[in-house]
Design a protein around this motif. Structure first.
Motif, short mmCIF file in Angstrom:
data_model
loop_
_atom_site.label_atom_id
_atom_site.label_comp_id
_atom_site.label_asym_id
_atom_site.label_seq_id
_atom_site.Cartn_x
_atom_site.Cartn_y
_atom_site.Cartn_z
N ALA A 360 160.67 12.15 63.65
CA ALA A 360 161.52 12.36 62.47
C ALA A 360 162.65 13.34 62.78
CB ALA A 360 160.68 12.88 61.30
N ALA A 361 162.36 14.39 63.55
CA ALA A 361 163.39 15.35 63.92
C ALA A 361 164.42 14.71 64.85
CB ALA A 361 162.75 16.55 64.61
N PHE A 362 163.95 13.84 65.74
CA PHE A 362 164.86 13.14 66.66
C PHE A 362 165.81 12.23 65.87
CE2 PHE A 362 165.68 9.23 69.11
CZ PHE A 362 166.41 9.77 70.16
N ARG A 363 165.25 11.48 64.90
CA ARG A 363 166.09 10.60 64.09
C ARG A 363 167.10 11.39 63.28
NH1 ARG A 363 162.52 6.76 60.52
NH2 ARG A 363 164.62 6.21 59.85
N ALA A 364 166.66 12.52 62.73
CA ALA A 364 167.57 13.35 61.95
C ALA A 364 168.70 13.90 62.82
CB ALA A 364 166.80 14.49 61.29
N TYR A 365 168.35 14.26 64.05
CA TYR A 365 169.37 14.79 64.96
C TYR A 365 170.40 13.73 65.33
CZ TYR A 365 171.51 16.95 69.05
OH TYR A 365 172.42 17.46 69.94
N ILE A 366 169.91 12.51 65.64
CA ILE A 366 170.84 11.41 65.96
C ILE A 366 171.72 11.10 64.76
CG2 ILE A 366 170.97 8.96 66.53
CD1 ILE A 366 170.16 10.73 68.88
N TRP A 367 171.14 11.12 63.55
CA TRP A 367 171.91 10.87 62.32
C TRP A 367 173.03 11.90 62.17
CZ3 TRP A 367 171.85 7.27 58.32
CH2 TRP A 367 172.52 7.62 57.16
N SER A 368 172.70 13.15 62.44
CA SER A 368 173.71 14.22 62.29
C SER A 368 174.83 14.08 63.31
CB SER A 368 173.04 15.59 62.42
OG SER A 368 172.56 15.80 63.74
N PRO A 372 178.38 13.58 60.90
CA PRO A 372 178.35 15.05 60.90
C PRO A 372 178.29 15.66 59.50
CG PRO A 372 180.03 14.22 62.39
CD PRO A 372 179.56 13.05 61.59
N HIS A 373 178.84 14.98 58.50
CA HIS A 373 178.87 15.53 57.15
C HIS A 373 177.79 14.92 56.25
CE1 HIS A 373 182.58 17.48 58.26
NE2 HIS A 373 183.10 16.31 58.62
N GLY A 374 176.94 14.05 56.82
CA GLY A 374 175.88 13.43 56.04
C GLY A 374 174.67 14.33 55.93
N VAL A 375 173.78 14.00 55.02
CA VAL A 375 172.54 14.76 54.81
C VAL A 375 171.36 13.81 55.02
CG1 VAL A 375 171.14 16.09 53.21
CG2 VAL A 375 173.65 16.31 53.18
N GLN A 376 170.54 14.13 56.02
CA GLN A 376 169.36 13.32 56.33
C GLN A 376 168.12 14.16 56.06
OE1 GLN A 376 168.91 10.28 56.99
NE2 GLN A 376 166.95 10.06 58.01
N ALA A 377 167.38 13.81 55.03
CA ALA A 377 166.18 14.58 54.67
C ALA A 377 165.08 14.33 55.70
CB ALA A 377 165.70 14.21 53.28
N LEU A 378 164.46 15.39 56.16
CA LEU A 378 163.37 15.31 57.12
C LEU A 378 162.05 15.36 56.34
CD1 LEU A 378 162.80 15.18 60.16
CD2 LEU A 378 162.64 17.66 60.17
N THR A 379 161.31 14.26 56.37
CA THR A 379 160.08 14.17 55.58
C THR A 379 158.92 13.73 56.45
OG1 THR A 379 160.51 11.87 54.95
CG2 THR A 379 161.35 13.61 53.49
N TYR A 380 157.71 14.09 56.02
CA TYR A 380 156.48 13.64 56.65
C TYR A 380 155.53 13.21 55.54
CZ TYR A 380 151.88 13.75 58.81
OH TYR A 380 150.62 13.42 59.22
#
Length: 482
Positions: A360-368, A372-380
């Motif tokens: 999930a952290a890897f996906r959020a990092y790639i998304w960012s 760059p200005h988007g918000v990707q919520a990190l959830t489990y």
């Protein structure tokens, strides 16, 4: 730091350990084996030591703070291992040095399953029962700690699973006690069911009881040198495979199943990911064995499922020497050593939830990087994951790999070959049991290793079982300052 509460609790643990030693004493006495006196004397001495600790600290406040919690976590496991090794070291039938006895005991308590004993088929029942009891107690111990202690200590991202145990109120503590009692009852009930099914499948009662204890605790101590392969019964193999899986699932989910029904089992994303991963790996290994021409499809499926589940759940049983299946299965089994079961289970390893958080952290990092200005919520599992949890997971995995590398280098320095050193380090830290190669592989033991190597591996087992930071924090000078 006020040490009296820690000593008081350790004293109670030692008293329980002393009482437990009378069970193998009774087993040897009924079998007419003189070794019963070793367990009886060791049990009396251990109980006396524990009672002395309790009496010396009687009346001490039991409101254990965070620093005392770290000290109690490590101190209790080391103390139990020190006293639990006494029957092994004192028996004339084995005979073992205290180094070998401590290694065997630490391997049992941490549910690792590495052994220095040979000729298991001819050993007295008391020794075999004591090995099973050590793993059984270690299994329930790590379940309770994973639910009640590790989330409080914020070890390796475990704060993600904080429940009411983080509250000091009387209501919250009462809830923790009820949860703990329910976990113990679930553990006992599953052990009884497993032993009964193994007996119905043709295993003698004594062997069934010991294997039930070491299967549900995902420990892997057997009563035969050939491990479960001693019984050429597909029914026994499938029963043990099923209960290894049950031992590697969060025991809290069994409580939820009683309340909400069996469907609640797969509501946990960790369990869904765990089963999906196992199905893929078992399928690949089954196809490999079947296509080799030396296995029927049923045997290929059964042996691949058994051995894959045994390694992933960190049990360490074997029905065949999988290191001889070829290069690809050899590489797959080495990687499986690191996976582990689910959090809140008896399994070791990195654990599935950490791989999910890491993904999930890897996906959020790639998304960012893309937005760059988007918000990707990190959830489990539908819950937000804080940066503190992600950092805890990353630090845990880093320490895990660094410990494996450091242990491997030390073992190589002590004269072990690369395969033995690397797989031995990995299996000790992940609490798996057998390694790879001819020396410590599925068909070997750790008997021939140097004494120094056994102490190094015993420490690595403890580090892996207690999630590293619970032990390493004790070596920080700041921990002992006011």
């Amino acid at each position: 730091m006020l040490f009296s509460p820690v000593i008081y609790v350790i004293g109670w643990f030692l008293q329980m350990l002393g009482v437990a030693m009378f069970f193998p004493a009774a087993a040897d006495w009924m079998a007419g084996n003189a070794n019963w006196a070793v367990f009886a004397i060791s049990g009396a001495g251990t109980y006396f030591a524990g009672a002395s600790f309790v009496l010396a600290t009687r009346g001490a406040p039991l409101d254990i703070n965070l620093r005392q919690g770290f000290l109690l976590t490590t101190g209790s496991w080391v103390s139990v291992a020190v006293f639990g090794a006494v029957p092994f070291a004192s028996s004339d039938l084995l005979p073992l040095t205290y180094t070998d006895a401590f290694f065997e005991t630490m391997s049992g308590l941490t549910t690792t399953g590495s052994t220095v004993l040979t000729g298991l088929d001819d050993l007295p029942p008391g020794v075999l029962l004591w090995r099973g009891l050590l793993q059984w107690f270690g299994g329930i111990g790590i379940i309770v700690m994973a639910v009640a202690m590790f989330p409080l200590l914020k070890v390796g991202g475990m704060q993600l699973f904080r429940m009411e145990s983080s509250d000091r109120s009387e209501k919250a503590m009462s809830s923790v006690k009820r949860y703990t009692a329910a976990l113990v009852l679930s553990y006992v009930a599953l052990s009884i069911v497993c032993a009964t099914l193994l007996r119905l499948a043709g295993m003698p009662w004594f062997d069934a009881a010991v294997h039930a204890m070491t299967t549900l605790s995902t420990g892997g101590y057997s009563t035969s040198d050939a491990s479960v392969g001693h019984w050429d019964s597909p029914f026994i193999h499938w029963i043990i495979t099923a209960f290894m899986l049950l031992g590697a699932l969060p025991f809290v989910v069994y409580i939820h199943m009683l309340r909400q029904g069996p469907a609640s089992l797969f509501q946990d994303s960790q369990i869904r990911a765990f089963f999906s991963f196992l199905c893929i790996v078992v399928g690949v290994v089954t196809i490999w064995l079947w296509s080799s021409g030396g296995f029927t499809f049923e045997r290929a499926l059964r042996e691949s499922a058994f051995n894959v589940v045994s390694i992933v759940t960190t049990t360490g049983y074997a029905v065949s020497d999988y290191s001889r299946w070829g290069a690809m299965p050899f590489g797959i089994f080495f990687m499986l050593i690191f996976v582990g079961g689910c959090t809140g289970s008896t399994g070791g390893g990195i654990k599935m939830f950490r791989f999910q958080v890491l993904w999930a952290a890897f996906r959020a990092y790639i998304w960012s990087r893309i937005y760059p200005h988007g918000v990707q919520a990190l959830t489990y599992d539908g819950r937000p994951v804080s940066n503190d949890v992600v950092l805890g997971v990353l630090v845990f995995i880093l320490i895990f790999l660094m410990t494996v590398m450091a242990t491997s280098l030390i073992l190589e320095g002590l004269g072990l070959d690369l395969v033995t050193a690397l797989s031995g380090a990995a299996t000790a830290v992940a609490n798996v049991g057998p390694g790879l190669g001819d020396i410590i592989g599925p068909s070997g033991t750790f008997t021939s290793l140097p004494a120094a190597a056994k102490w190094v591996l015993a420490i690595a087992m403890l580090l892996g079982r207690l999630e590293f930071l619970a032990v390493l924090v004790l070596f920080s000078p700041g921990f002992w300052r006011r």
